[in-house]
Design a protein around this motif. Sequence first.
Motif, PDB file in Angstrom:
ATOM      1  N   VAL A  42       0.847  -1.204   0.000  1.00 38.13           N
ATOM      2  CA  VAL A  42       0.000   0.000   0.000  1.00 38.13           C
ATOM      3  C   VAL A  42       0.882   1.254   0.000  1.00 38.13           C
ATOM      4  N   LEU A  43       1.944   1.213   0.790  1.00 35.07           N
ATOM      5  CA  LEU A  43       2.862   2.359   0.823  1.00 35.07           C
ATOM      6  C   LEU A  43       3.481   2.582  -0.567  1.00 35.07           C
ATOM      7  N   ALA A  44       3.884   1.489  -1.198  1.00 32.45           N
ATOM      8  CA  ALA A  44       4.499   1.579  -2.527  1.00 32.45           C
ATOM      9  C   ALA A  44       3.502   2.137  -3.546  1.00 32.45           C
ATOM     10  N   ARG A  45       2.252   1.669  -3.492  1.00 35.26           N
ATOM     11  CA  ARG A  45       1.215   2.140  -4.432  1.00 35.26           C
ATOM     12  C   ARG A  45       0.957   3.641  -4.225  1.00 35.26           C
ATOM     13  N   THR A  46       0.877   4.048  -2.954  1.00 36.62           N
ATOM     14  CA  THR A  46       0.590   5.452  -2.639  1.00 36.62           C
ATOM     15  C   THR A  46       1.757   6.339  -3.106  1.00 36.62           C
ATOM     16  N   PHE A  47       2.958   5.860  -2.820  1.00 35.72           N
ATOM     17  CA  PHE A  47       4.156   6.586  -3.231  1.00 35.72           C
ATOM     18  C   PHE A  47       4.201   6.716  -4.752  1.00 35.72           C
ATOM     19  N   ASP A  48       3.888   5.620  -5.437  1.00 35.25           N
ATOM     20  CA  ASP A  48       3.965   5.580  -6.894  1.00 35.25           C
ATOM     21  C   ASP A  48       2.985   6.578  -7.519  1.00 35.25           C
ATOM     22  N   GLU A  49       1.761   6.597  -6.993  1.00 35.58           N
ATOM     23  CA  GLU A  49       0.754   7.531  -7.525  1.00 35.58           C
ATOM     24  C   GLU A  49       1.212   8.971  -7.310  1.00 35.58           C
ATOM     25  N   LYS A  50       1.811   9.215  -6.140  1.00 38.55           N
ATOM     26  CA  LYS A  50       2.288  10.559  -5.828  1.00 38.55           C
ATOM     27  C   LYS A  50       3.442  10.950  -6.760  1.00 38.55           C
ATOM     28  N   LEU A  54       3.728  14.143  -9.092  1.00 36.46           N
ATOM     29  CA  LEU A  54       4.818  15.124  -8.958  1.00 36.46           C
ATOM     30  C   LEU A  54       5.477  15.389 -10.315  1.00 36.46           C
ATOM     31  N   HIS A  55       5.563  14.351 -11.121  1.00 30.25           N
ATOM     32  CA  HIS A  55       6.130  14.546 -12.456  1.00 30.25           C
ATOM     33  C   HIS A  55       5.216  15.443 -13.297  1.00 30.25           C
ATOM     34  N   ARG A  56       3.910  15.174 -13.212  1.00 30.30           N
ATOM     35  CA  ARG A  56       2.954  15.976 -13.994  1.00 30.30           C
ATOM     36  C   ARG A  56       2.985  17.448 -13.571  1.00 30.30           C
ATOM     37  N   GLN A  57       3.332  17.688 -12.304  1.00 29.35           N
ATOM     38  CA  GLN A  57       3.420  19.070 -11.809  1.00 29.35           C
ATOM     39  C   GLN A  57       4.803  19.672 -12.045  1.00 29.35           C
ATOM     40  N   GLY A  58       5.684  18.925 -12.682  1.00 32.20           N
ATOM     41  CA  GLY A  58       7.031  19.436 -12.975  1.00 32.20           C
ATOM     42  C   GLY A  58       7.926  19.482 -11.743  1.00 32.20           C
ATOM     43  N   ARG A  59       7.571  18.691 -10.720  1.00 30.01           N
ATOM     44  CA  ARG A  59       8.380  18.742  -9.484  1.00 30.01           C
ATOM     45  C   ARG A  59       9.442  17.653  -9.429  1.00 30.01           C
ATOM     46  N   ILE A  60       9.325  16.603 -10.245  1.00 27.09           N
ATOM     47  CA  ILE A  60      10.421  15.631 -10.364  1.00 27.09           C
ATOM     48  C   ILE A  60      10.686  15.346 -11.835  1.00 27.09           C
ATOM     49  N   GLN A 312      -0.443  10.063   4.594  1.00 30.46           N
ATOM     50  CA  GLN A 312       0.245  11.035   5.435  1.00 30.46           C
ATOM     51  C   GLN A 312       1.770  10.869   5.364  1.00 30.46           C
ATOM     52  N   ARG A 313       2.233   9.621   5.388  1.00 26.87           N
ATOM     53  CA  ARG A 313       3.676   9.342   5.320  1.00 26.87           C
ATOM     54  C   ARG A 313       4.256   9.902   4.017  1.00 26.87           C
ATOM     55  N   VAL A 314       3.545   9.665   2.916  1.00 25.42           N
ATOM     56  CA  VAL A 314       4.061  10.100   1.619  1.00 25.42           C
ATOM     57  C   VAL A 314       4.058  11.631   1.555  1.00 25.42           C
TER      58      VAL A 314
END
Length: 359
Positions: A42-50, A54-60, A312-314
Amino acid sequence: MDTMAIQAPDVTRVVAPDGTVNEGTDPELSESAVIDLYRLQVLARTFDEKAVALHRQGRIGTYAPLQGQEAAQVGAAYALADDDYCFPTYRDHAIYLTRGLALEDVLVHLLGKGNYVDREDPATLRTFPPTIPIATQLPHAVGVSMAADYRGDDCAALVSFGDGATSEGDFHEGMNFAGVFETPTVFFCQNNQWAISMPRERQTASATIAQKAQAYGFEGVRVDGNDVLAVYTAVEDALDAAKSGEGPRLIEAVTYRRGAHTTTDDPSKYRDDEEVEKWRQKDPVERTREFLEDAHGWSATDEEKLREWADQRVAEAVAEVETRTGLDVDAIFEHVYAETPERLRRQRERVVDNPEVER
Ligand SMILES: Cc1ncc(C[n+]2csc(CCOP(=O)(O)OP(=O)(O)O)c2C)c(N)n1
């Protein structure tokens, strides 16, 4: 030629797609271990979506999504002992998280604020930075596991790679060397059906990837890569065998890359929605949840709490890492050589002194 005749091992499965378990093959992990396997997915899925957002927002910068491969990555890394070595790739974020890296440690790399070896304990973690050149990590893993064996250490190395890597010379060289010298190496192939736009059927005429091990004189097994318990069991067996002197093993985890190859790829150009939908129904995260509900009474409240914790962690990790100062441009010269050659030292000085180099 009938490639099926060579050897097409069955796909091993422990948890059925509806979450029920095949008793005979259940590794009977404790409830807390199974919850851990789910929590990490679940952590990996949440991180992945984020990360995609972040890429779409030009932040990574460019990011390689792992959606669909959570069970394969978490199950494999969870089977490793602390002393084992691990060689992941650019898509293996969940392997890093399972191996004990914090979200922040993975994010520094993506946000250009640091890299995987900027830690106090890079050596004790025994987990290498991700390789971008396909399959180059295989000979490294074979060499490291051979050295460990030579020293008499009780450990093995697991090397992760994709189906596309099996067409590289390094794959064959690593497998051949491991077979001849019976090194304690576990070759872990995440067959996610695509190597960018190249489908699995065009990658190799072999009926399975697992059967390739036969040519090198050792065993190849196939597991359902969306079944976290099956992956865990297969990797644990292979690690045990390697550590008992039985030599290497190849594991083909049959799974699917649901997202794009990277955030700069558009998969709708080469595959259809039906295929993606078919694999969405075999979702590894949902399957583990259904198993937890069946076997351990996982409740809607447990689920809600876990999701809140992951979100929250992500969010916290991203917010914290974004405040860090970025890597200096001359960081590209670090970690290449143990002792920097004179030629590189001079180049580095020129970069640092050059006002035209963008920082
Ligand atoms: C030696 C080398 N050749 C080509 C590339 C370009 N490339 C990047 S990812 C990729 C596909 C790899 O597919 P696979 O091994 O199946 O792993 P996946 O990306 O599906 O996880 C290729 C060809 C590369 N990085 N390195």
